[in-house]
Scaffold this motif. Structure first.
Motif: not given
Length: 345
Positions: A139-141, A167-168, A188-189, A252-253
């Motif tokens: 979730s860090g991209l 994805i949102g 945006w993810y 993870s991020a």
């Protein structure tokens, strides 16, 4: 033919020089010898405080073999009677991805088990619990949208397939205490680009939710009967017995999350339970290399608090690390029994 032989010898010599520069010949011999004794379970551990409880566990029997490659130490031994390679990654996504790739590339593996501690976004979980997600995301991209654009506006490079709005997003202005607007706008993810080992090189695929091995996940249900430690010492105990539970998702991020607003957002948006810094990288490498894997994460803190146990990661990390290791050991026992039954049948 004479010229061809000379060119061939030159080419072979260059290969030897290159291989020796990357991995010394002595180390390559150690790797080849070790692989003849495989396959192994690869145990991937983020940090020293998560590794030590495993090294000290009575089920771990070290061998005399340790192989150091590219700054990583691969320890050989057995865990619960199963041949295993233990390796510590170091903090966050890049380290865990590099280490996992080295592990699966160099060694003869039958599966990967990843364990450690985690923050928690799930209100149904508590400190000391061990979560076993079925899916992992990175979730860090992000694609950070320019100020003035909104959900209806295409992202930069979206038309070429590099980015997506599927994805949102998180809108920073929703979390402002003084204004309804914010120059930080929207993030945006994004899914990861993956290049599976059985795919076409340079032909990308995309994935956001990476599944763990379904057989491993099914076996992990038996872990729910295992009793975990409740007390770190005579004076520091949890107020409830910790549990082992399979959950839908983890994320993870390379970000340590200790923020209640973001914790609530990612739970509401993605319904994730453990929140940490390494598992998605392990998941992505294993997914690309088609290696079975599973992750166990013990809750050490509540990713921003919300109860009387807020910000107690320092106090409960040792207990969480111990519980994570106990779950790994018990899972290996269950996995070993399943392999025996499969061979008998």
């Amino acid at each position: 033919m004479g010229v061809f032989r000379v060119l061939l010898l030159v080419g072979l010599s260059l290969l030897v020089v290159i291989s020796e520069a990357a991995i010394p010949t002595k180390t390559l011999r150690q790797i080849n010898k070790a692989n003849r004794d495989g396959p192994y379970l690869g145990l991937v551990i983020p940090n020293q405080f998560e590794l030590n409880p495993l090294l000290q566990h009575p089920s771990y029997k070290p061998s005399n073999l340790t192989i150091d490659v590219s700054g990583k130490r691969f320890r050989f031994g057995t865990v619960a009677g199963e041949k295993a390679i233990l390796v510590m990654t170091g903090l966050a996504m890049v380290n865990s991805g590099i280490t996992t790739q080295l592990l699966v590339t160099l060694f003869n593996l039958k599966g990967v088990i990843h364990h450690g501690i985690a923050g928690n976004a799930d209100p149904s979980l508590h400190i000391g619990d061990v979560a076993i997600p079925q899916y992992w995301s990175h979730s860090g991209l992000w694609n950070w949208q320019r100020y003035g654009d909104g959900p209806e506006n295409p992202l930069a490079l979206e038309a070429s397939g590099d980015y997506t709005r599927d994805i949102g997003y998180i809108k920073f202005a929703n979390y402002s205490t003084t204004s309804t607007d914010n120059f930080l706008n929207n993030v945006w993810y994004q899914p990861e680009e993956v290049f599976p080992i059985d795919g076409t090189p340079e032909e990308r695929q995309h994935i956001f939710w990476v599944p763990v091995d379904p057989h491993y996940f099914n076996l992990a249900k038996k872990l729910e009967e295992v009793t975990l430690e409740k007390c770190l010492n005579a004076t520091l105990c949890l107020t409830y017995p910790p549990k082992i539970i399979r959950v839908a998702r983890g994320t993870s991020a390379s970000i340590y999350v200790d923020n209640a607003a973001y914790r609530s957002f990612i739970y509401d948006k993605f319904e994730v339970s453990p929140v940490e810094m390494e598992s998605a990288a392990v998941a992505l490498v294993c997914h690309q290399q088609r290696v079975p894997f599973i992750t166990f994460r013990a809750i050490s803190d509540l990713a921003g608090g919300g109860t009387e146990e807020s910000n107690e990661a320092d106090a409960f990390t040792p207990l969480a690390s111990t519980n994570a290791v106990e779950v790994v050991v018990q899972f290996i026992k269950i996995l070993s029994q399943s392999l025996v039954r499969a061979n008998v049948n």
